[in-house]
Write a protein that holds these residues in place. Structure first.
Motif, short mmCIF file in Angstrom:
data_model
loop_
_atom_site.label_atom_id
_atom_site.label_comp_id
_atom_site.label_asym_id
_atom_site.label_seq_id
_atom_site.Cartn_x
_atom_site.Cartn_y
_atom_site.Cartn_z
N VAL A 140 0.85 -1.19 0.00
CA VAL A 140 0.00 0.00 0.00
C VAL A 140 0.88 1.25 0.00
O VAL A 140 1.71 1.43 0.90
N GLU A 141 0.68 2.08 -1.02
CA GLU A 141 1.44 3.33 -1.11
C GLU A 141 1.08 4.25 0.04
O GLU A 141 -0.09 4.42 0.36
N GLY A 142 2.08 4.83 0.65
CA GLY A 142 1.86 5.78 1.73
C GLY A 142 1.39 5.16 3.04
O GLY A 142 0.76 5.83 3.86
N TRP A 143 1.67 3.87 3.24
CA TRP A 143 1.22 3.17 4.44
C TRP A 143 1.67 3.89 5.71
O TRP A 143 0.89 4.04 6.65
N SER A 144 2.92 4.35 5.73
CA SER A 144 3.46 4.98 6.94
C SER A 144 2.79 6.32 7.24
O SER A 144 2.83 6.79 8.37
N HIS A 145 2.15 6.92 6.24
CA HIS A 145 1.49 8.21 6.45
C HIS A 145 0.03 8.04 6.86
O HIS A 145 -0.63 9.02 7.20
N LEU A 146 -0.47 6.82 6.86
CA LEU A 146 -1.85 6.57 7.26
C LEU A 146 -1.96 6.54 8.78
O LEU A 146 -1.02 6.12 9.47
N SER A 147 -3.09 6.98 9.29
CA SER A 147 -3.31 6.92 10.73
C SER A 147 -3.53 5.46 11.15
O SER A 147 -3.84 4.62 10.31
N LEU A 148 -3.39 5.18 12.43
CA LEU A 148 -3.60 3.82 12.93
C LEU A 148 -5.00 3.30 12.63
O LEU A 148 -5.15 2.14 12.23
N PRO A 149 -6.07 4.13 12.80
CA PRO A 149 -7.40 3.63 12.43
C PRO A 149 -7.52 3.29 10.93
O PRO A 149 -8.18 2.33 10.57
N GLU A 150 -6.87 4.09 10.08
CA GLU A 150 -6.91 3.81 8.64
C GLU A 150 -6.16 2.51 8.33
O GLU A 150 -6.61 1.70 7.53
N GLN A 151 -5.01 2.32 8.96
CA GLN A 151 -4.25 1.08 8.77
C GLN A 151 -5.05 -0.11 9.26
O GLN A 151 -5.08 -1.15 8.61
N SER A 152 -5.70 0.05 10.40
CA SER A 152 -6.52 -1.04 10.96
C SER A 152 -7.66 -1.39 10.02
O SER A 152 -7.98 -2.56 9.81
N LYS A 153 -8.28 -0.36 9.45
CA LYS A 153 -9.39 -0.59 8.52
C LYS A 153 -8.91 -1.35 7.28
O LYS A 153 -9.58 -2.26 6.80
N LEU A 154 -7.75 -1.00 6.76
CA LEU A 154 -7.20 -1.70 5.60
C LEU A 154 -6.78 -3.13 5.93
O LEU A 154 -6.84 -4.02 5.09
#
Length: 186
Positions: A155-169
């Motif tokens: 996933v592009e930009g994974w490190s810039h995603l918030s924890l809730p966004e990462q959890s959702k993905l």
């Protein structure tokens, strides 16, 4: 073979027909499989951003273990990924077999990096459907873990995603087929 010729004579009115030999049939099967895998690779590459549903099942018959994998795209189109014989029917073997099936599809689709292709397809799987067999439940767990491990690389930009966004993905849905029992009372 004799019965086939009789049916062809009866239904089609064909006489003295020559049927292809087994070798020809095997080559036709391999060619059809290669064309199907090429088409499937092209479709899956274009569907990468979609929510895919993976159907998996494993079975052992007469001492041989098999794994089968199907996929449904977000628009409801179903595709058969493959059926493979496995050396054992464990969940980890099923996961490795699924990766091999996807790698074969990537190879036929002339993708540059089959490992990246496998990871992108697995990262697009949002739903899994199987029976409640303990091996299938464990397969789903292993697939979810593998998927969550590769998401930061895919996933592009994974490190810039918030924890809730990462959890959702990272979240994956498990659906289980429920056996139906029919009883007849007379």
């Amino acid at each position: 073979m004799e019965n086939i010729v009789k049916v062809l004579e009866k239904i089609g009115g064909l006489k003295d027909c020559r049927l292809p030999r087994a070798t020809f049939a095997k080559y036709m099967y391999l060619e059809t499989r290669a064309l199907t895998q090429t088409q499937l690779a092209e479709e899956l590459v274009s569907e990468q951003e979609q929510n895919l549903t993976l159907y998996s099942d494993g079975t052992t018959k007469y001492g041989f273990s098999y794994g089968t994998y199907d996929i449904t795209t977000a628009d409801g189109e179903s595709r058969i990924l493959g059926l493979r014989e496995m050396f054992e029917g464990t969940a980890s073997t099923q996961l490795e077999t699924m990766k091999e099936v996807l790698a074969d599809i990537a190879t036929m689709g002339n993708t540059n990096n089959s490992n990246l292709f496998v990871q992108k397809i697995v990262s697009s799987v949002k739903n899994v459907m199987s029976d409640r067999c303990i091996v299938q439940m464990r397969f789903n767990e292993l697939l979810a873990k593998y998927r969550s491990d590769i998401l930061p690389d895919v996933v592009e930009g994974w490190s810039h995603l918030s924890l809730p966004e990462q959890s959702k993905l990272t979240n994956m849905n498990d659906f289980f087929l429920r056996p139906t029992f029919y009883c007849w009372y007379g």
